[in-house]
Design a protein around this motif. Structure first.
Motif, PDB file in Angstrom:
ATOM      1  N   PRO A 641       0.815  -1.234   0.000  1.00 30.00           N
ATOM      2  CA  PRO A 641       0.000   0.000   0.000  1.00 30.00           C
ATOM      3  C   PRO A 641       0.841   1.273   0.000  1.00 30.00           C
ATOM      4  N   ASP A 642       2.060   1.202   0.503  1.00 28.18           N
ATOM      5  CA  ASP A 642       2.899   2.393   0.576  1.00 28.18           C
ATOM      6  C   ASP A 642       3.630   2.678  -0.733  1.00 28.18           C
ATOM      7  N   SER A 643       3.455   1.836  -1.738  1.00 25.68           N
ATOM      8  CA  SER A 643       4.151   2.040  -3.015  1.00 25.68           C
ATOM      9  C   SER A 643       3.563   3.239  -3.751  1.00 25.68           C
ATOM     10  N   PRO A 644       4.323   3.865  -4.662  1.00 20.55           N
ATOM     11  CA  PRO A 644       3.818   5.026  -5.404  1.00 20.55           C
ATOM     12  C   PRO A 644       2.585   4.662  -6.222  1.00 20.55           C
ATOM     13  N   PRO A 645       1.541   5.472  -6.160  1.00 24.15           N
ATOM     14  CA  PRO A 645       0.334   5.165  -6.955  1.00 24.15           C
ATOM     15  C   PRO A 645       0.577   5.421  -8.437  1.00 24.15           C
ATOM     16  N   LYS A 646      -0.221   4.737  -9.245  1.00 24.71           N
ATOM     17  CA  LYS A 646      -0.161   4.891 -10.699  1.00 24.71           C
ATOM     18  C   LYS A 646       1.260   4.698 -11.232  1.00 24.71           C
ATOM     19  N   ARG A 647       1.912   3.676 -10.767  1.00 21.77           N
ATOM     20  CA  ARG A 647       3.254   3.365 -11.266  1.00 21.77           C
ATOM     21  C   ARG A 647       3.178   2.899 -12.717  1.00 21.77           C
ATOM     22  N   ARG A 648       4.135   3.390 -13.534  1.00 26.29           N
ATOM     23  CA  ARG A 648       4.147   3.036 -14.953  1.00 26.29           C
ATOM     24  C   ARG A 648       5.043   1.827 -15.189  1.00 26.29           C
ATOM     25  N   TRP A 649       4.625   0.988 -16.124  1.00 26.82           N
ATOM     26  CA  TRP A 649       5.405  -0.185 -16.517  1.00 26.82           C
ATOM     27  C   TRP A 649       5.687  -0.030 -18.019  1.00 26.82           C
ATOM     28  N   ILE A 650       6.690   0.781 -18.343  1.00 28.01           N
ATOM     29  CA  ILE A 650       6.959   1.106 -19.744  1.00 28.01           C
ATOM     30  C   ILE A 650       7.778  -0.004 -20.393  1.00 28.01           C
ATOM     31  N   CYS A 651       7.543  -0.214 -21.689  1.00 28.73           N
ATOM     32  CA  CYS A 651       8.263  -1.257 -22.417  1.00 28.73           C
ATOM     33  C   CYS A 651       8.807  -0.763 -23.745  1.00 28.73           C
ATOM     34  N   LEU A 734      31.735  -7.168 -20.587  1.00 30.46           N
ATOM     35  CA  LEU A 734      32.605  -7.938 -19.696  1.00 30.46           C
ATOM     36  C   LEU A 734      32.013  -9.309 -19.365  1.00 30.46           C
ATOM     37  N   LYS A 735      30.989  -9.715 -20.112  1.00 30.43           N
ATOM     38  CA  LYS A 735      30.340 -11.024 -19.935  1.00 30.43           C
ATOM     39  C   LYS A 735      29.592 -11.126 -18.615  1.00 30.43           C
ATOM     40  N   LYS A 736      29.126  -9.986 -18.084  1.00 28.00           N
ATOM     41  CA  LYS A 736      28.324 -10.010 -16.864  1.00 28.00           C
ATOM     42  C   LYS A 736      26.845 -10.110 -17.221  1.00 28.00           C
ATOM     43  N   ASP A 737      26.074 -10.684 -16.317  1.00 26.86           N
ATOM     44  CA  ASP A 737      24.628 -10.828 -16.503  1.00 26.86           C
ATOM     45  C   ASP A 737      23.979  -9.558 -15.967  1.00 26.86           C
ATOM     46  N   ALA A 738      23.896  -8.525 -16.813  1.00 23.20           N
ATOM     47  CA  ALA A 738      23.454  -7.200 -16.378  1.00 23.20           C
ATOM     48  C   ALA A 738      22.095  -6.872 -16.973  1.00 23.20           C
ATOM     49  N   TRP A 739      21.320  -6.074 -16.201  1.00 26.44           N
ATOM     50  CA  TRP A 739      19.964  -5.671 -16.596  1.00 26.44           C
ATOM     51  C   TRP A 739      19.762  -4.207 -16.199  1.00 26.44           C
ATOM     52  N   VAL A 740      18.906  -3.514 -16.939  1.00 24.44           N
ATOM     53  CA  VAL A 740      18.497  -2.144 -16.581  1.00 24.44           C
ATOM     54  C   VAL A 740      17.187  -2.233 -15.821  1.00 24.44           C
ATOM     55  N   CYS A 741      17.135  -1.643 -14.640  1.00 18.63           N
ATOM     56  CA  CYS A 741      15.944  -1.669 -13.789  1.00 18.63           C
ATOM     57  C   CYS A 741      15.336  -0.272 -13.718  1.00 18.63           C
ATOM     58  N   ILE A 742      14.036  -0.189 -13.927  1.00 21.60           N
ATOM     59  CA  ILE A 742      13.314   1.083 -13.869  1.00 21.60           C
ATOM     60  C   ILE A 742      12.412   1.049 -12.649  1.00 21.60           C
ATOM     61  N   GLY A 743      12.519   2.085 -11.826  1.00 24.12           N
ATOM     62  CA  GLY A 743      11.702   2.174 -10.618  1.00 24.12           C
ATOM     63  C   GLY A 743      11.478   3.621 -10.251  1.00 24.12           C
ATOM     64  N   SER A 744      11.301   3.863  -8.967  1.00 21.05           N
ATOM     65  CA  SER A 744      11.083   5.231  -8.488  1.00 21.05           C
ATOM     66  C   SER A 744      11.752   5.395  -7.145  1.00 21.05           C
ATOM     67  N   VAL A 745      12.135   6.608  -6.850  1.00 19.35           N
ATOM     68  CA  VAL A 745      12.757   6.945  -5.575  1.00 19.35           C
ATOM     69  C   VAL A 745      11.720   7.632  -4.698  1.00 19.35           C
TER      70      VAL A 745
END
Length: 785
Positions: A641-651, A734-745
């Motif tokens: 419940p404390d998460s930001p309202p209307k969070r976007r999930w862009i693709c 560098l052969k690392k298993d890397a991902w871009v994460c989108i969130g909010s502060v």
């Protein structure tokens, strides 16, 4: 009591209320001016003299000795700087020809021109009858008429060694001689121009001739063509190259390597470099070789890099490699735009296998003068500016008539965004891209409605001449060849020392050119064509050396031939993709056409058909994504419940052309140099890229604008999300298993991080703004690699 008080003395021995005498004031002043004596130290005794008792001896310094010391110190300082570059000789390519004569007198002429070199570097002669001369034919020029030659009279076409200083002190002298059949020819006028001025003025120049008897009286002019370009050394280094096979071919099982060829100079063989073998599925090479090119900057602009993709031979012979495909990439644009992309093709009649994939990387070009410096001495700023002819006037003389050219003339632009708010304007220039070639227009300073009227000439190259000469290949793959070259891209950028802001761009499907208006066009009109070089008696002695030189200069007559072609006129075409806001949509006006044109029965393929089909396929995926995550967002609010309202999930995001592109397309592995082989070094490198978020993102806190990693590296600036994408691409390299994460502060502002999955279930979050890393243990199951 009052008398006693009046008789009291102060601490200075004076009665209160009485004024001090002049003698007393003088004594007090001397007492104040007298230096105070410090208390003696422990080691000082009575025998140690006090400072006031020590003898003072004035230094005796001769002014002559002081001046010599200063001169010696100055010479020593100048020796550390090295010699003045203005006094150092360097090679120049010098072409000089006479194109016409003007007669401004009242009488008709029958004259010829004698051209000679004068100055301290050449022998001095007492009169005009001695010396080294080059002569033109005799021409009849009527009074008040400007005579233009049908074919230019070439005088010199050679390479000379000059310093900037010697170019200022030596000149080219032209003498007008009147032809006489009954007596000796008469000298009627003389004019001269220094080599320095010749190298600074445009290609077509005028030398005014003054009367021989009265030097102040001008009798006419001699029109000349002068091409003067410094021969330089270009150090070319290739880094971070990658090969992406075509997805339909599914060629990810065998190792690959690159063989790269760069010419050593104009009309010289290529130097080749072969990379190491790279195993699938990602084909990347950190080093692509270093090359040296010696020639003029204008000749380098027409050179091409040849890149061969090699694969193991299918025959059962160990160590044998065969060519899988070939790509051609222009080198000239790499001086201003270091990112290069080429299409790898193979000569085959099968349309489905003609295009093998795409190759790209970085080309760094560093220009250096060919001057001799002492060991360890660095090149200093010259006391005399380097002479430079107008680049626009030089380009046309290096075009080759054997190529078909795409001619694009950019006229103007309107309502461009304001990139410099301090001055309320922009400094726009146009960058053109087509088939691995990149060219730029001049910069128009302080204008949002610039008028360039600049013409680009892009050679249309093929991987093999058989594509157009062989009827079988021309029938089967020629259309695929033109389609693989891609659309014509026009980008408008703001210049602030480097390109800093993207003002908008467009992509033109060249199929539209076929629906333009049919017009008669030529590359050049109204210019004097070139003539073959004729040797003088003195040059015959050095015929072996002259055979190595080019025999012709000027514009090739074939380039002035008139062709019937279709011209596309783009009037106020919309520019899109800029993150800067404007009240009115920016537009650009231009025209483009091919010279010579294609045959009338040739059907130009629709180049964007595949991209449109891909976009239509992705549209349904976008819709399904949004519906799925709309429900997930409701469930997420229930769980947290404390998460930001209307969070976007862009693709997806809008690319500069205005099309929706999936976000994963931004993430591509980068082949990094050895200096960036550690994650700590990569993080430091990422932090050196300037942070600059769009105004809309700063105001609303939403991420709506993404840049490609190539553009971020080119601009050296980007937003938080651009830094995260660049870091993810570097870690993937560098052969690392890397991902871009989108969130909010905190506060609801959207933010991005990079997440990498480490061994034994550890997850690491990378914060690009601070350079911090956060390790979370036991967050996933499995091991990397």
């Amino acid at each position: 009591m009052e008398d006693a008080a009046a008789g009291e003395l102060d601490d200075k021995g004076l009665e209160k209320g009485k004024k001090k005498t002049k003698k007393q004031m003088k004594e007090e002043k001397e007492k104040r001016m007298k230096p105070k004596e410090r208390e003696p130290l422990d080691w000082e005794d009575d025998k140690f003299p006090k400072m006031a008792d020590r003898p003072v001896v004035k230094a005796l310094l001769d002014a002559t000795v002081l001046r010599k010391m200063r001169e010696k110190a100055k010479e020593k300082y100048l020796a550390t700087l090295g010699p003045d570059p203005a006094k150092l000789e360097r090679p120049w390519k010098f072409n000089f020809a006479v194109t016409g004569i003007e007669n401004i007198t009242g009488s008709d002429w029958e004259v010829f021109v004698a051209v000679s070199e004068t100055g301290p570097k050449f022998e001095r002669h007492e009169n005009h009858l001695h010396g080294s001369f080059q002569y033109t034919k005799a021409y009849k020029v009527r009074a008040g008429i400007r005579k233009k030659f049908g074919r230019m009279e070439q005088v010199w076409n050679k390479q000379m060694d000059w310093s900037y200083q010697s170019m200022q002190h030596n000149s080219v002298q032209v003498d007008l001689w009147a032809v006489s059949k009954m007596q000796f020819n008469a000298l009627i006028g003389t004019g001269s121009k220094t080599f320095y001025d010749l190298a600074n003025d445009p290609v077509y120049q005028t030398i005014h001739a003054k009367a021989q008897q009265d030097k102040a009286f001008q009798i006419g002019s001699v029109f000349v063509l002068c091409l003067c370009s410094e021969v330089v050394r270009a150090d070319i280094s290739l880094n971070n190259w990658q090969f992406l096979p075509r997805a339909e071919l599914r060629d990810y099982s065998r190792p690959k390597k690159l063989r790269i060829g760069v010419p050593r100079g104009p009309k010289q063989k290529d130097d080749t470099f072969e990379t190491k073998e790279c195993n699938p599925p990602t084909y990347t090479w950190a080093q692509g070789g270093s090359f040296v090119y010696k020639g003029t900057k204008e000749s380098l602009a027409n050179e091409v890099l040849t890149l061969l993709v090699m694969k193991p031979s299918e025959e059962k012979q160990g160590g044998q490699w065969q060519v899988q495909g070939k790509a051609l990439i222009g080198i000239g644009g790499s001086i201003d735009y270091p990112i290069a992309v080429g299409i790898v093709k193979t000569l085959s009649t099968n349309v489905n296998t003609y295009v093998q994939g795409r190759v790209g990387g970085s080309i760094a070009v560093k220009m250096r003068p060919l001057i001799r410096l002492k060991a360890g001495a660095a090149e200093q700023d010259s006391s005399i500016p380097r002479p430079q002819q107008d680049p626009e006037s030089l380009v046309v003389y290096y075009l080759q008539a054997k190529f078909q050219h795409l001619v694009v003339t950019v006229h103007s632009a309107d309502s461009l965004p304001i990139a410099d708010p301090d001055y309320g304007s922009s400094n726009p220039f146009v960058r053109l891209k087509y088939d691995g070639n990149v060219q730029q227009s001049p910069v128009i300073t302080g204008s949002v409605m610039p008028c360039w009227n600049h013409t680009f000439y892009i050679p249309v190259r093929y991987i093999d001449p058989k594509v157009t000469s062989d009827p079988q290949f021309k029938k089967t793959i020629f259309a695929e060849e033109m389609k693989s070259k891609g659309p014509l891209e026009l980008e408008v950028w703001h210049w602030d020392g480097v390109p800093t802001e993207y003002l908008g761009g467009l992509k033109l499907d060249l199929q539209q050119v076929r629906y333009g208006h049919s017009q008669a066009r030529s590359m050049f009109q109204g210019v004097t064509m070139r003539a073959k070089h004729t040797k003088s008696d003195e040059e015959d002695e050095d015929s072996e050396e002259d055979d190595k030189r080019e025999k012709e200069v000027g514009i090739d007559p074939a380039l002035s031939r008139v062709h019937q072609t279709t011209v596309f006129e783009g009037k106020r075409e919309k520019l899109i993709g800029s993150s800067l806001s404007t009240l009115v949509t920016p537009t650009i006006s231009f025209e483009c056409y091919f010279l010579p044109d294609f045959p009338r029965d040739f059907k130009f393929p629709e180049q964007d058909a595949e991209d449109v089909a891909t976009e239509q396929k992705m549209a349904s995926s976008y819709s399904r994504w949004n519906k799925t995550f709309e429900k997930l967002n409701e469930d997420y609010m229930t769980w947290f419940p404390d998460s930001p309202p209307k969070r976007r999930w862009i693709c997806n995001y809008l690319d500069p052309s205005g099309k929706l592109v999936p976000l994963p397309r931004l993430v591509i592995p980068l082949a990094l140099p050895v200096d960036l082989a550690q994650p700590l070094h990569i993080m430091h490198w990422i932090k050196c890229v300037e942070f600059n978020a769009p105004a809309r993102q700063r105001s609303c806190g939403q991420i709506n604008f993404w840049q490609h990693p190539h553009d971020v590296l080119s601009l050296r600036r980007g937003s938080v999300q651009d830094h995260a994408v660049l870091l993810c691409c570097a870690l993937l390299g560098l052969k690392k298993d890397a991902w871009v994460c989108i969130g909010s502060v905190e506060g609801g502002t959207e933010h991005t991080w990079v997440m990498s999955r480490e061994n034994y279930g550890t997850v690491t979050f990378w914060e690009t703004t601070t350079g911090a890393k956060y390790h979370l243990a036991r967050r996933w199951m499995g091991q990397t690699g």
